[in-house]
Design an enzyme around this catalytic site. Structure first.
Site, PDB file in Angstrom:
ATOM      1  N   ASP A   1      91.604 -67.876  41.057  1.00 37.77           N
ATOM      2  CA  ASP A   1      92.568 -68.956  40.920  1.00 37.77           C
ATOM      3  C   ASP A   1      92.182 -70.096  41.863  1.00 37.77           C
ATOM      4  OD1 ASP A   1      95.213 -69.879  39.883  1.00 37.77           O
ATOM      5  OD2 ASP A   1      95.735 -69.816  42.012  1.00 37.77           O
TER       6      ASP A   1
ATOM      7  N   GLU B   1      88.694 -71.193  38.290  1.00 37.38           N
ATOM      8  CA  GLU B   1      89.111 -72.577  38.067  1.00 37.38           C
ATOM      9  C   GLU B   1      88.327 -73.480  39.022  1.00 37.38           C
ATOM     10  OE1 GLU B   1      93.641 -72.730  36.694  1.00 37.38           O
ATOM     11  OE2 GLU B   1      93.395 -71.902  38.697  1.00 37.38           O
TER      12      GLU B   1
END
Length: 896
Positions: free
Chosen positions: A493, A530
């Site tokens: 993340d 990400e």
């Protein structure tokens, strides 16, 4: 380093010197002295004898270092100015502290530096004033002199005694509180023992307990100065390296993960596909998977154990795996701060009948959303323990065994498990109830601003993974998930909040795992995340941040927003929710929406935007490579949203192709917002299939949002992280896709209610069961096509550059049919024994299109065939239906 004098007396203490005390509550703080109000911490302790401070402190004529214990008089030392950091230490340029190069270096006394750590350290312009006094951050010196590679937390000795090791270099004392050493649950125990840990080198504290501690629960008690509150205190907390926990994470537990009774009946070695390009990833939330599955017993719904049940969801995954799906990516399944592990609240409302734009469901969910059983889980509490609310018994080791059983049950149907990991932040910091790291080494684990305050650019307290021991926590827990739980991939993340060095360290540690020794081949573990370029790390060290551009050449994947935005239109910003893209009518079937913010006004400009989007999709389907040549320009010369490079990868495995994920609207809702209002449901389904076709047939690693194959909707909810089961659950009976379940959650979507309210009750937005199942069948065929030919899974940039062409992109732009992609792959290296060439035609026009090209004059072109003899997309020559696709092939025996 020399052992701190204040701790030496602990060296002689024996484990036999135990004392009994009444029960103590978790996470308590006992201030030990009255101290002044909190002040900024603008200075940094740079190395053994030096501090650095902002330039405006340089004018002081009598700079002073002030040290203070919890009690007693402060100590004062005169500091000597040495000049700017850039000249005193030129190597600082290459550190994460390069933003401090203009700071002034002040030299302190060359004795007693080790004793400073446990004290409050402040700088003052002089002893005559309280103006300009500031605190000192310790991270640079802790990394320089106290970092260690020794395993932390609980390890077991050869004679099966639990050994607890804690890194707490600034602590005055560390103790372990063991709750009833007979292994009872903490809630049922009536007594506990407190044992001091012995100080070691490098800021380590350690104790080895008796065998009877195995399965007992424990907390840490740390005496330390807390700069965020400017107080000395005694903090009770859990172990950040915990391997097991009590209910609601109040206590850590001594557990040996190698104990035989913690494994499923079968626990086989994991052998994932050899190359990431062979992967197809399916992003799934544990609770979404089974909450509505009528064939899963109620006790297992929403749990790890649901994956073992012979339910509709398991059969759905099994069929997808047979067709070509390879991995399930689970949204966070580590210990989550905001999910109650027992007795969650249940929203109380009467489900609306038929299509609804009522506000009642979301209002009822809103009343309990902080105490119900649903959350995406991006709020870490303990990184190395499975989440207890997903276990049938959150107390102790059951969750560990059930997680392993889940992994094994998925492996049994041919699916590996990817974990979504969130090392970029924690749920809380400082002395908050659910803060852990800051109660052990306050001020170290978090990225601080120039005033010494914790940054929150990730949403929550940003961890500072550029620091050695935050990276240590990442590496040790990731290796644990791989080795102890056979996790075969990790999705990071907000990976741009980590450094390239962090991911390199993770990669190196995983690469040491082998099938023979560890049950998993660490070199085959895939890493992706990400790669967005923003946040507190990018602001101070952009060259080190692991964003898309800096990930290039690492072999680590990043999500391709170029493909995502070009296919569906707009971007992640909900202000662009109605702006069209390739799959839903841009220029070719304009929606004329008054809500548009990113769409040009004139047809000519819309046509140009469609052509730009089409080129970015082509580039993405060619692996989004830097050096792939498309229409005379390389990938890095093409622009994305006006700025090059659009292409940033050096290897196809670095390219995660996707069109939707858990974030933002589901793909069905994207199309609902963007396609002309009167578009029938079956056309919307074709648009969705068109988008998934580009993802599944492109080069790189395809990524599917769970439910996109069954036209999943969240009733317009653009951020359903805590919108409850009503808006999030998947229906494996294929009767309901989730559209029209009421207005989306007000706490994230209320300003969009005027947009969604009139749409939610219109029937053309709701697919029936037959359409859902038809779309599912078509997505399964796409999976089969990708699996059937290695030409869709080329391994290298060179192979793609040599063999992948976009036929109509070779024509002058004026001659191209808008909204058409013709991807031709020639098998020049004889990788596919069945085919000499394949052709993929994607048509974003509302009507059929016939494509002509000299390469198609070969009479041997035919519809792509599968091993079973199926022809999923019969094509009449090169005619492609509206919002449709055609996949053709030349058999291998022809024209070799």
């Amino acid at each position: 380093m020399p052992i701190k004098k204040a701790l030496v007396f602990l060296m002689g203490l024996s484990l036999l010197a135990l004392s009994w005390h009444p029960p103590l509550q978790a996470a308590s703080q006992v201030p030990s002295a009255q101290v002044p109000a909190p002040r900024p911490a603008e200075g940094l302790w740079w190395d053994r004898y030096r501090l650095i401070l902002p330039p405006h402190y340089a004018s002081s004529t009598a700079p002073t270092l002030i040290l203070r214990q919890a009690e007693g008089k402060p100590e004062h030392y005169t500091l000597l100015p040495e000049g700017p950091l850039a000249s005193v230490d030129p190597d600082a340029q290459a550190t994460p502290y390069s933003q401090y190069l203009s700071f002034r270096v002040l030299k302190g006394p060359q004795t007693r530096h080790a004793d400073w750590l446990e004290k409050r350290i402040q700088y003052a312009p002089s002893l005559k004033t309280t103006q300009g006094v500031t605190g000192i951050q310790l991270a640079p010196v802790l990394d320089r002199y106290f970092a260690t590679e020794q395993p932390l937390g609980v390890q077991y000795t050869a004679d099966q005694r639990p050994q607890l090791t804690v890194w707490a270099p600034t602590a005055k004392a560390v103790r372990v509180i063991v709750k009833d050493a007979q292994g009872k649950a903490p809630a049922k125990a009536t007594q506990f023992i407190t044992v001091p840990l012995t100080p070691q080198a490098n800021g380590l504290w350690q104790v080895t307990g008796p065998r009877q501690w195995n399965r007992a629960y424990y907390q840490l008690e740390v005496e330390v100065y807390q700069p965020q509150t400017d107080r000395f205190g005694t903090y009770r907390t859990t172990d950040p390296y915990a391997v097991s926990l009590s209910t609601n994470s109040q206590w850590s537990q001594f557990v040996n993960l190698d104990d035989a009774n913690l494994f499923p009946s079968t626990w086989s070695a994991v052998q994932p596909p050899a190359a990431p390009e062979d992967w197809v990833i399916y992003e799934l939330h544990v609770r979404d998977f089974s909450h509505k599955d009528p064939q899963v017993p109620q006790a297992h719904r929403g749990k790890f154990t649901a994956f073992q049940q012979a339910g509709r969801g398991r059969q759905h995954l099994k069929t997808l795996a047979e067709k070509g799906l390879t991995h399930v990516h689970l949204l966070p399944v580590f210990d989550i701060a905001t999910l109650p592990e027992v007795n969650p609240l249940i929203p109380d409302f009467t489900p609306p009948q038929g299509l609804s734009n009522q506000a009642d469901p979301q209002a009822s969910i809103g009343q309990v959303r902080h105490q119900d059983a649903f959350n995406w889980g991006y709020d870490p509490l303990h990184y190395g323990v499975p989440e207890g609310s997903y276990s049938t018994q959150p107390e102790g080791v059951t969750r560990l065994r059930e997680f392993r059983e889940m992994v094994q049950s998925l492996q049994d149907i041919g699916l590996g498990v990817v974990m979504d990991v969130v090392y970029n932040h924690t749920h809380a910091s400082g002395d908050a109830a659910q803060s852990v790291l800051d109660k052990i080494v306050p001020g170290y684990y978090y990225r601080l601003d120039p005033k010494g305050q914790v940054q929150h650019t990730s949403c929550c307290p940003d961890t500072a993974s550029e620091r050695a021991m935050m990276e240590h926590l990442m590496v040790q827990t990731l290796v644990r998930w791989a080795k102890a739980y056979h996790v075969s991939g990790f999705r990071f993340d907000l990976m741009g909040h980590h450094t390239r060095e962090n991911l390199a360290a993770v990669r190196n540690a995983l690469d040491q795992l082998t099938l023979a020794k560890d049950g998993i081949d660490g070199k085959r573990i895939y890493l992706y995340g990400e790669g967005w370029r923003f946040g507190s790390l990018n602001a101070i060290a952009p060259a080190q941040a692991m964003h898309q551009a800096n990930a290039s050449g690492s072999g680590i994947g990043t999500f391709n927003d170029r493909m995502r935005d070009s296919l569906r239109g707009g971007n992640f910003d909900h202000a662009t929710r109605s702006d069209q893209g390739f799959i839903n009518g841009l220029f070719l079937q304009p929606n004329h929406s008054p809500w548009n913010s990113d769409t040009p006004a004139t047809p000519e400009a819309q046509k140009a935007q469609l052509e730009q989007y089409t080129q970015l999709i082509r580039l993405s389907m060619a692996g989004n490579l830097q050096h792939y040549v498309l229409s005379g320009q390389t990938g890095q010369q093409w622009a994305y949203r006006g700025n090059p490079p659009a292409g940033y990868t050096r290897d196809p495995q670095e390219n995660i192709n996707y069109v939707s994920a858990h974030d933002n609207y589901s793909l069905w809702d994207q199309i609902a917002a963007k396609a002309p209002v009167k578009t029938p449901a079956w056309v919307r389904a074709n648009m969705q299939r068109l988008g998934l076709s580009a993802v599944l047939l492109g080069q790189g690693v395809p990524f599917l949002h769970a439910g996109s194959e069954i036209l999943r909707s969240k009733s317009g909810d653009g951020d359903s992280y805590d919108s409850g089961d009503w808006f999030n659950a998947l229906d494996w009976t294929y009767q309901d896709n989730g559209w029209g379940k009421g207005l989306p959650a007000a706490w994230r979507n209320e300003k969009e209610w005027p947009f969604w309210s009139p749409l939610l009750i219109q029937p053309q937005f709701k697919p029936d069961s037959a359409l859902i199942q038809q779309h599912l069948s078509e997505v399964q065929h796409l999976l089969q096509i990708r699996k059937a030919s290695p030409l869709f899974r080329l391994r290298t940039a060179e192979a793609i550059q040599q063999q992948v062409r976009f036929l109509n992109a070779e024509q002058p732009e004026a001659q191209r049919t808008p909204g058409l992609i013709a991807m031709h792959i020639q098998d020049l290296t004889h990788q596919d024994p069945q085919r000499n060439a394949v052709l993929v035609l994607l048509n974003a026009n509302p009507g059929p299109v016939r494509f002509e090209h000299p390469a198609l004059q070969n009479p041997n072109w035919r519809a792509f065939t599968l091993p079973q003899g199926e022809q999923p997309y019969p094509a009449i020559a090169q005619i492609v239906p509206g919002y449709g696709i055609a996949v053709l092939e030349i058999p291998d025996k022809q024209n070799r």
